[in-house]
Design a protein around this motif. Sequence first.
Motif, PDB file in Angstrom:
ATOM      1  N   THR A   1      -5.408   3.401   2.228  1.00  0.00           N
ATOM      2  CA  THR A   1      -6.622   4.107   2.683  1.00  0.00           C
ATOM      3  C   THR A   1      -7.789   3.123   2.775  1.00  0.00           C
ATOM      4  OG1 THR A   1      -6.878   4.911   0.417  1.00  0.00           O
ATOM      5  CG2 THR A   1      -6.147   6.504   2.009  1.00  0.00           C
TER       6      THR A   1
ATOM      7  N   GLU B   1       1.023   9.317   5.046  1.00  0.00           N
ATOM      8  CA  GLU B   1       1.134   9.433   3.586  1.00  0.00           C
ATOM      9  C   GLU B   1       2.045  10.601   3.220  1.00  0.00           C
ATOM     10  OE1 GLU B   1       0.536   7.880   0.755  1.00  0.00           O
ATOM     11  OE2 GLU B   1       1.140   9.646  -0.374  1.00  0.00           O
TER      12      GLU B   1
ATOM     13  N   ASN C   1      -0.317  14.529  -0.603  1.00  0.00           N
ATOM     14  CA  ASN C   1      -1.376  15.306   0.043  1.00  0.00           C
ATOM     15  C   ASN C   1      -2.736  14.656  -0.179  1.00  0.00           C
ATOM     16  OD1 ASN C   1      -3.078  17.157   1.123  1.00  0.00           O
ATOM     17  ND2 ASN C   1      -2.209  18.933   0.049  1.00  0.00           N
ATOM     18  N   LEU C   2      -3.245  13.987   0.861  1.00  0.00           N
ATOM     19  CA  LEU C   2      -4.532  13.276   0.730  1.00  0.00           C
ATOM     20  C   LEU C   2      -5.713  14.234   0.729  1.00  0.00           C
ATOM     21  CD1 LEU C   2      -4.049  10.157   3.033  1.00  0.00           C
ATOM     22  CD2 LEU C   2      -4.001  10.249   0.549  1.00  0.00           C
ATOM     23  N   PHE C   3      -5.491  15.484   1.173  1.00  0.00           N
ATOM     24  CA  PHE C   3      -6.617  16.416   1.245  1.00  0.00           C
ATOM     25  C   PHE C   3      -6.746  17.273  -0.006  1.00  0.00           C
ATOM     26  CE2 PHE C   3      -5.463  15.849   5.856  1.00  0.00           C
ATOM     27  CZ  PHE C   3      -6.412  14.848   6.047  1.00  0.00           C
TER      28      PHE C   3
ATOM     29  N   VAL D   1     -10.681   8.527   1.100  1.00  0.00           N
ATOM     30  CA  VAL D   1     -10.289   9.536   2.092  1.00  0.00           C
ATOM     31  C   VAL D   1     -11.530  10.201   2.679  1.00  0.00           C
ATOM     32  CG1 VAL D   1      -9.080  11.734   2.443  1.00  0.00           C
ATOM     33  CG2 VAL D   1      -8.024   9.956   1.048  1.00  0.00           C
TER      34      VAL D   1
ATOM     35  N   THR E   1     -12.356  10.625   6.633  1.00  0.00           N
ATOM     36  CA  THR E   1     -12.517  11.883   7.353  1.00  0.00           C
ATOM     37  C   THR E   1     -13.912  11.954   7.964  1.00  0.00           C
ATOM     38  OG1 THR E   1     -12.852  12.859   5.189  1.00  0.00           O
ATOM     39  CG2 THR E   1     -10.771  13.326   6.223  1.00  0.00           C
TER      40      THR E   1
ATOM     41  N   ILE F   1      -4.686  10.988  10.514  1.00  0.00           N
ATOM     42  CA  ILE F   1      -3.963  10.998   9.240  1.00  0.00           C
ATOM     43  C   ILE F   1      -2.732  11.895   9.359  1.00  0.00           C
ATOM     44  CG2 ILE F   1      -4.078  11.562   6.785  1.00  0.00           C
ATOM     45  CD1 ILE F   1      -7.057  10.963   6.842  1.00  0.00           C
TER      46      ILE F   1
ATOM     47  N   ASN G   1      -0.671  13.577   7.175  1.00  0.00           N
ATOM     48  CA  ASN G   1      -0.680  13.959   5.766  1.00  0.00           C
ATOM     49  C   ASN G   1       0.634  14.628   5.386  1.00  0.00           C
ATOM     50  OD1 ASN G   1      -2.165  14.087   3.342  1.00  0.00           O
ATOM     51  ND2 ASN G   1      -2.521  16.264   3.655  1.00  0.00           N
ATOM     52  N   GLN G   2       1.054  14.445   4.137  1.00  0.00           N
ATOM     53  CA  GLN G   2       2.305  15.018   3.629  1.00  0.00           C
ATOM     54  C   GLN G   2       3.453  14.753   4.611  1.00  0.00           C
ATOM     55  OE1 GLN G   2       0.484  19.021   2.697  1.00  0.00           O
ATOM     56  NE2 GLN G   2       1.614  18.659   0.796  1.00  0.00           N
TER      57      GLN G   2
END
Length: 486
Positions: free
Chosen positions: A56, A73, A76-78, A159, A163, A170, A172-173
Amino acid sequence: MNGIKLETSLRARSVLGYRRAIRTATPPILRKASSTTENASHVCDVCIVGGGIVGTALASALSTSSLKVALIEAGNLFQIPENNGNTYSNRVSSLTGSTIRFLKQIDAWNAIEANRSTPYRTMQVWDAIGKGKIQFNAPPGEEAIAHIVENNHLQAALVSTLTASQQTKIFNQSKVNSIVSGPLKHGGYGWPVVRLEDGRTIQSRLLSFAKVGADGANSRVRTFAEIDSNGWDYAQMGLVATLRLVPTDKGNDTAWQRFLPSGPIALLPLDNEHSSLVWSIPPKLAPLLRSLPEREFAEIVNVAFTGSWPDLQFLTSQIGDDGSASANFVEEARWSRKRAAIGEPKPPTIVGVQHKSRASFPLRLRNSESYAKSRVALIGDAAHSVHPLAGQGLNLGIADAESLAEVIKEGIEVGQDLGHIHLLENYTRARFTSNLAMMKSIDSIGKLFGTENGPVVTLRSFGLDVTNSMGPIKDRIMNFAGRSII
Ligand SMILES: Cc1cc2nc3c(=O)[nH]c(=O)nc-3n(C[C@H](O)[C@H](O)[C@H](O)COP(=O)(O)OP(=O)(O)OC[C@H]3O[C@@H](n4cnc5c(N)ncnc54)[C@H](O)[C@@H]3O)c2cc1C
């Protein structure tokens, strides 16, 4: 036209110090041509596999460029779980001055709340079986030797810069399933194609691995990159935990590290009542210390910091295979503490451990033979991993991200193909030798303090005391370690 070409080529030589200037056949991908639906194949300039802190950080550093960047990634980056108040993550890092300067440049430092970053101004290092000790202080003009930051807060801050810039796509997951070389493109180079588990594909000019190719001998990362790595597993695990302390009037702004023959133990300040533990222990002890009852655990850590080496060995022999402790465990430990050697550093007394904060990780030394190949660059733990005794692993990884971002931006300036090995070799040159020097020093320190051999113990104690009395040598050590050595 020829004049422009010549000028660009000369600039390439001067900016990059290269003998051969490689001109890209295509400009960075145009944004309007890049809109993709979630299921379609995605095309980008730089694809970063692994959205840990280092991945990141690279994406954030590139978010101010004109490049199309994809970050993949598995986690879970969120929804990175963050801690509140006085509960802390057990994974913390000691960030050096140079790392913090870079985080400020990419606007990630402000997002780390002031109360989740703990500066420490002093550091005490001492030998458990010799008499040597050394104290480091923050250099004049510097606020601290380093800052302790929880890894999850740092990753969340990175992150949020990503964003905010909306420059990075991204995934994600999303787990990478396979990587192959795509059809040959301009100049005969196939772009890597990454296939995700859900079937989506990402094709990029440059693929940067910020994830460890630890999926065994048949590692997909290694198979694709064809870059070997050398090193070994230490016969040690890194035990981490968040500890509760007896608060003192002096506050908690010192980092403590004691070298035991079985490996170093370090206490990193979080607030006046909490510190983070990193203790290198033999693997068979890890499950026992993780399940030892809280009071007994706090006492054995106190002994590891202040008791004698034979007392600590005796206590560990009193832990049953199920992690239970002998009846006299706490009394024995307290007795040992009372007999602590006079003149030894006195770290804070530990009274408890945060619930479920104990965890252990295998420790290893690895370095890739090179950090780049055509279309591929390795950064962070994908390129190297080191023993945590000097708290340098993440700092080295972030420095890789900074360096690769600079090389890529210089490549854009002079119109070079971003995935070309001649450009990427600049990155290897910038990082390989300095990382290797740091890795060798860390490994040597571990070996030097891992022996109980009498003459070696005497010599190393003498060396520590002499170094302690010589300011300029201490300053040089601090500079070498980026103004931090834990
Ligand atoms: C006990 C201990 C203490 C430490 N203390 C310090 C310290 O004080 N200071 C310091 O500088 N360093 C320290 N380190 C080292 C530091 O933690 C690591 O160097 C750093 O976390 C590595 O970051 P990274 O982003 O390179 O890799 P990682 O954190 O391993 O990130 C890799 C990412 O790739 C993702 N990924 C993996 N496989 C896939 C896939 N197939 N598809 C998509 N994504 C994938 C993972 O989910 C992960 O998010 C310590 C290490 C240990 C073990």
